[in-house]
Design an enzyme around this catalytic site. Structure first.
Site, PDB file in Angstrom:
ATOM      1  N   GLY A  89     -43.181 -19.932 -80.879  1.00 19.74           N
ATOM      2  CA  GLY A  89     -42.001 -19.904 -80.027  1.00 19.74           C
ATOM      3  C   GLY A  89     -42.156 -20.823 -78.832  1.00 19.74           C
ATOM      4  O   GLY A  89     -41.256 -21.616 -78.516  1.00 19.74           O
ATOM      5  N   TYR A  90     -43.287 -20.736 -78.173  1.00 16.81           N
ATOM      6  CA  TYR A  90     -43.551 -21.574 -77.007  1.00 16.81           C
ATOM      7  C   TYR A  90     -43.577 -23.056 -77.393  1.00 16.81           C
ATOM      8  O   TYR A  90     -42.941 -23.892 -76.736  1.00 16.81           O
ATOM      9  CB  TYR A  90     -44.880 -21.164 -76.386  1.00 16.81           C
ATOM     10  CG  TYR A  90     -45.235 -21.895 -75.111  1.00 16.81           C
ATOM     11  CD1 TYR A  90     -44.612 -21.564 -73.910  1.00 16.81           C
ATOM     12  CD2 TYR A  90     -46.198 -22.899 -75.099  1.00 16.81           C
ATOM     13  CE1 TYR A  90     -44.925 -22.223 -72.727  1.00 16.81           C
ATOM     14  CE2 TYR A  90     -46.525 -23.560 -73.929  1.00 16.81           C
ATOM     15  CZ  TYR A  90     -45.892 -23.219 -72.750  1.00 16.81           C
ATOM     16  OH  TYR A  90     -46.216 -23.887 -71.579  1.00 16.81           O
TER      17      TYR A  90
END
Length: 253
Positions: free
Chosen positions: A159-160
């Site tokens: 996600g990051y």
């Protein structure tokens, strides 16, 4: 003590998201030293007020409790900042969260969406609320604090990594849109800095974070702030849509 030239940004106003701690607070401190007024945006009012006290810049600092993933809150904070300082000349999109560490198959869908909402959509929301004004004024500087992870990737933080890669792409796209308007849009891609985003680091985690950094240390928030300050200044005059590496040699491109 932060070195700066009080005449460099005199009369200008900067918005720094995630400005209450870590990299954002270091950026705010440096922009104040260069003469700007600074509007700190973050989600925790108590931490914002503590940060404002640390900066001790009086009327040149305002604080706004904002969730950058909420476009209405962003629009309201932008209006309040303009009401206080007249205009916004500089936008530093620094607000971000790391999210969980998990393999893609185990990564919670809601967590993935939350990380994108804060890191990527939040950057879009802030640009959407502020950049049109900069274009009308014929001047502006936007700096998006991305990450070397958006270029090289890291396992178990999909996600990051995806959000930071998206920030880089948004930087390039927006920069081309406004290239002839006097508004410059750039990104910085730090390697790991020992700030609150990682929480408490044990020795194993520290070693893993530094394993790919040839200089063998964490980047200091003040070092990132120095680079951001140049990108926010009139001295940066022909760089836009660029990605400025500050990763101790980690970046492969």
């Amino acid at each position: 003590m932060v070195n700066g030239d009080p005449s460099r940004l005199a009369g200008q106003c900067a918005v720094v998201t995630g400005g209450s701690r870590g990299i954002g607070l270091a950026v705010a401190r440096r922009l104040l030293a260069d003469g700007a007024a600074v509007s700190l945006w973050a989600r925790d009012q108590a931490v914002l007020e503590a940060a404002s006290g640390q900066l001790a810049a009086g009327a040149r600092v305002s604080c706004h409790c904002v969730d950058v993933s909420n476009p209405d809150e962003v629009s309201g904070a932008a209006d309040q900042t303009r009401s206080r300082f007249g205009r916004v000349d500089i936008l530093v999109n620094n607000a971000g969260i790391l999210g969980p560490r998990a393999a893609v198959g185990d990564y919670p869908h809601e967590a993935f969406e939350t990380v994108l909402a804060v890191n990527l959509t939040g950057t879009f929301n802030c640009c959407s609320a502020i950049v049109p004004e900069m274009v009308r004024n014929g001047y502006g500087r936007v700096v998006n604090v991305a990450s070397v992870v958006g270029k090289d990737g890291n396992p178990f933080v999909s996600g990051y990594a995806a959000s930071k890669a998206g920030q880089i792409a948004l930087t390039k796209s927006l920069a081309k849109e406004v290239a002839r308007s006097g508004v410059l849009v750039n990104a910085v891609t730090p390697s790991a800095s020992e700030t609150e985003i990682f929480g408490r680091l044990d020795d194993d985690r520290r070693q893993k974070l530094l394993a790919n950094v040839p200089m063998g240390r964490f980047v200091e928030p003040g070092e990132i702030a120095n680079l951001v300050a140049w990108l926010c200044s009139p001295e940066c005059s022909f760089s836009t849509g660029a990605v400025f590496d500050i990763s101790g040699g980690r970046a492969s491109f």
